[in-house]
Motif scaffolding. Structure first.
Motif: not given
Length: 765
Positions: A436, A440, A443
């Protein structure tokens, strides 16, 4: 001769009583002449002598006159006179005059002629000199460019004398005037006749010269201008006898003066119409200003009457005067063609940068006479040049940024794709947490690229019709929760606000960026005001003519009560990665993104700031005209997922193509792949079935994704198409607009974005 003896007392008394000069007596019968001593001395002849002796000494040119005089028939009634030249024995020539006749009692008979002889050489010499002088005067008058005249004192001004110049002035033969066939009145223009009559009468009455400018009608019919000057000649009783004067044709001079006045008027108009200031200084008269134009007077807020006739020392402080005088003295050097300087001066309009060009005007000896000055206000030009330079620099950075973003998007697409697929197969909580974090971070990298593309104005915008007054409350509510309690946020909505045409998501992001910058400028707290208004930018609007075309705009302004910015910071405020925050507290892309978004939307951005008095940023967004083909500000619901269809995947990047093949397979699609457009067309030519063409736009090989879609649809009109790209350019977006109903998936994308985009493309009618 016995009756009247010339030696008798009676004869001598009579002769002396009559003449008192030399006497002579001619016997008309014998032709003998007798003289007294005075006559013998004058004639150079002894007494008595014959008529032939006398004639032999007379100048041949005068003998006929003397012979006729000595004939008795010439003296029947009156006394006669003969003048002749005689050459004396000594060789000198003199003029003599014989005067004589018959005595009173002998007129009826032929007998003796008596008379006197006188030396008239002095008178003849005087007459000769007078004649020669008159001839010289007439020759001189005839050579002058005009006509001399003598005329009557009143109209019609009959000419008594006129020089040959009358032919040049009037076109008529001078003899016509002297014969009385033509008078001066007949030549004067009817409109000027009364004027010259009145002025001539007044000058005669006052015993003074008269000077007249008037028109005459030339023999050719042409109207000519003449200049007349003269005076009256008076008799002993002070009565005018005649007029004497001179008349000159001044038509060319009058026309030249008219042309000169026209040229001067034209020059004054040109000088007055020049946007630059113009002055002319008389260097020989202490540098006094003789000409200034309105542009210069507006610049210094003076009137021409306050400047013309004065010199620098009367207009400027001593230090300025010394500088200007030194510059003028440099121009006295004949080798210096001009002098150009730049100086910053304080004017009622504020501090201005002026370019002053001084040009010397010299006489034939190259001596400096005048100084022509041209003053140009460079303030706005230099500001414009700085602004253009700044824009060029930012465009160059934008080009570089766009290229980097394209490659970075490809890398992020691979990271996100494989990362999501790995996460789906993970069961270890620690591994899931680590994955994750990776996703992230990817992103955040994607968001960074989006901001870079926004600055470079290469992002894909989705303009919609937006009512800012309706949208602001939701955004401001978010800001109040985000900015903190010490920051007050107020809205000042403009009445009757026009709808704007812009990407609503980008508007939200811009507001958030501006609000965060405002908060950071107020560490102790303060106020942010978000204002909207309708604005019309005119061509002369400061900054508007350069940054955005004239027209209607919807203004969105964000102002704060923070510490403001210095001019040095203002000059770099839109540069990417430029920040005044401490290291790690800002990327320097906030305002750059706002600038790129607004400019790409066809709008304009201005920033006004003063240290200690806060900052205001104004966004001018295009007004949505009636009938604008834009979507309303609403967010569509996600499409339903499906599967089983065949997708022809075309991607030149091997890693992205492999990742996309796995993602599409996991979503339940059959995948046929090709590395370029040529390969894809080959598969379609072999009859490979495909429900959707999913292709990159920019690929090597000379055929783009757009061209591939067009060629594929020639044989398969119903083929659905989904484009993908990690880099936008004006050409990319323009071609996409020309293909109605097409979809675009931006790199980098998440797996759910791919699923939604493929499903939406397949479900389109």
């Amino acid at each position: 001769m016995a009756e009247l003896d010339p030696c008798s007392d009676r004869f001598l008394a009579s002769a002396l009583l009559v003449t008192g000069v030399g006497t002579w007596c001619l016997d008309t019968t014998t032709g003998q002449m007798e003289w007294n001593s005075v006559a013998s001395a004058l004639l150079g002849l002894a007494s008595p002598s014959s008529v032939n002796d006398l004639l032999s000494s007379v100048d041949p040119a005068d003998r006929d006159e003397v012979t006729s005089f000595l004939q008795p028939s010439g003296h029947c009634r009156d006394r006669a006179t003969a003048e002749f030249r005689i050459k004396r024995p000594g060789g000198d020539t003199c003029w003599l005059q014989l005067t004589g006749g018959f005595p009173e009692e002998r007129r009826s008979r032929n007998g003796h002629l008596i008379g006197i002889v006188r030396d008239v050489s002095c008178r003849k010499a005087a007459e000769l000199r007078s004649h020669e002088s008159r001839q010289q005067l007439e020759a001189l008058l005839n050579c002058l460019p005009g006509m001399a005249y003598r005329s009557e004192t009143t109209a019609p001004w009959r000419l008594i004398f006129v020089s040959d110049g009358a032919a040049q002035v009037t076109g008529f033969d001078p003899a016509e005037f002297l014969r009385g066939e033509r008078t001066w009145e007949t030549l004067v223009h009817p409109d000027d006749l009364a004027m010259i009559s009145q002025q001539a009468r007044q000058a005669i009455a006052e015993h003074r010269f008269y000077t007249l400018f008037y028109r005459i009608v030339h023999q050719s019919g042409e109207v000519r201008w003449v200049h007349g000057r003269g005076e009256a000649v008076y008799d002993g009783q002070g009565q005018p006898v005649f007029l004497e004067g001179f008349v000159m044709d001044v038509t060319e001079r009058v026309l030249a003066e008219v042309r000169l006045r026209q040229s001067r008027s034209l020059l004054e108009t040109v000088i007055e119409g020049m946007p630059d200031g113009v002055f002319l200084k008389d260097y020989g008269d202490g540098g006094r200003y003789v000409v200034v134009n309105s542009a210069l007077m507006r610049l210094v807020s003076r009137s021409a009457t306050d400047v013309v006739g004065l010199s620098d020392d009367q207009l400027f402080p001593p230090d300025q005067t010394a500088k200007y005088v030194e510059e003028d003295q440099l121009l006295a050097n004949p080798d210096l063609p001009s002098l150009t300087l730049e100086r910053t001066v304080e004017t009622p309009l504020g501090s201005r940068l002026l370019e002053v060009r001084k040009v010397p005007i010299r006489n034939e000896e190259a001596k400096l006479c005048y100084i022509l000055g041209i003053v140009r206000d460079l303030t706005d030009q230099r500001a414009l040049e700085a602004q253009i330079h700044k824009m060029q620099r930012m465009d160059a950075v934008g080009q570089l940024t766009g290229g980097v973003a394209h490659d970075f998007n490809n890398l992020l697409t691979i990271i996100l794709g494989y990362g999501e697929m790995l996460r789906e197969d993970m069961n270890n909580p620690q591994a899931l947490a680590l994955m994750d974090k990776i996703l992230n971070a990817a992103d955040r990298g994607s968001e960074l690229v989006r901001r870079l593309l926004a600055f470079a104005r290469k992002q894909r915008l989705e303009p919609r019709i937006v009512n800012l007054n309706e949208r602001l409350p939701d955004v401001v509510a978010l800001l109040r929760r985000t900015l903190g309690e010490n920051i007050a946020v107020e809205i000042a909505p403009g009445p009757g606000l026009w709808p704007a045409l812009a990407d609503p998501t980008q508007i939200d992001d811009a507001l958030v960026n501006l609000a965060i910058n405002a908060r950071d400028a107020m560490p102790a707290g303060g106020k942010i005001i978000i204002e909207t208004a309708n604005v019309r930018l005119e061509p002369e609007t400061e900054g508007g003519a350069l940054e955005a075309p004239p027209g209607d705009y919807v203004m969105l302004a964000v102002s704060d009560t923070g510490h403001g910015m210095t001019p040095e910071i203002m000059a770099r405020v839109f540069e990417p990665f430029f920040t005044t925050k401490e290291l790690g507290q800002g990327t320097g892309l906030g305002l750059s993104m706002v600038y790129g978004f607004v400019r790409q939307s066809g709008g304009h951005v201005t920033v006004d700031s003063t240290p200690g008095h806060g900052t205001i940023v104004r966004l001018y967004l295009p007004r949505a005209a009636e009938g604008t083909n834009g979507q309303l500000d609403c967010r569509p619901a996600p499409p339903e997922k499906g599967g089983g269809e065949t997708v022809l995947l075309v991607e030149d990047n091997d890693s992205i193509r492999a990742m996309a093949r796995l993602q599409l397979g996991n979503l339940g699609y059959r995948v046929v792949e090709a590395a370029n457009a040529t390969g894809a067309l080959g598969l379609l030519g072999k009859g490979v079935e495909a429900d959707l063409l999913f292709t990159d736009i920019l690929m090597p090989g000379g055929i783009s994704g757009y061209e591939l879609a067009e060629k594929a649809r020639l044989d398969r009109p119903g083929l659905k198409v989904l484009f993908t790209t990690g880099y936008d350019s004006p050409a990319v977006n323009q071609n996409l607009k020309e293909l109605p109903g097409e979809n675009l998936l931006r790199k980098p994308y998440r797996q759910y974005e791919l699923a939604n985009a493929v499903r939406r493309a397949l479900d389109q009618g």
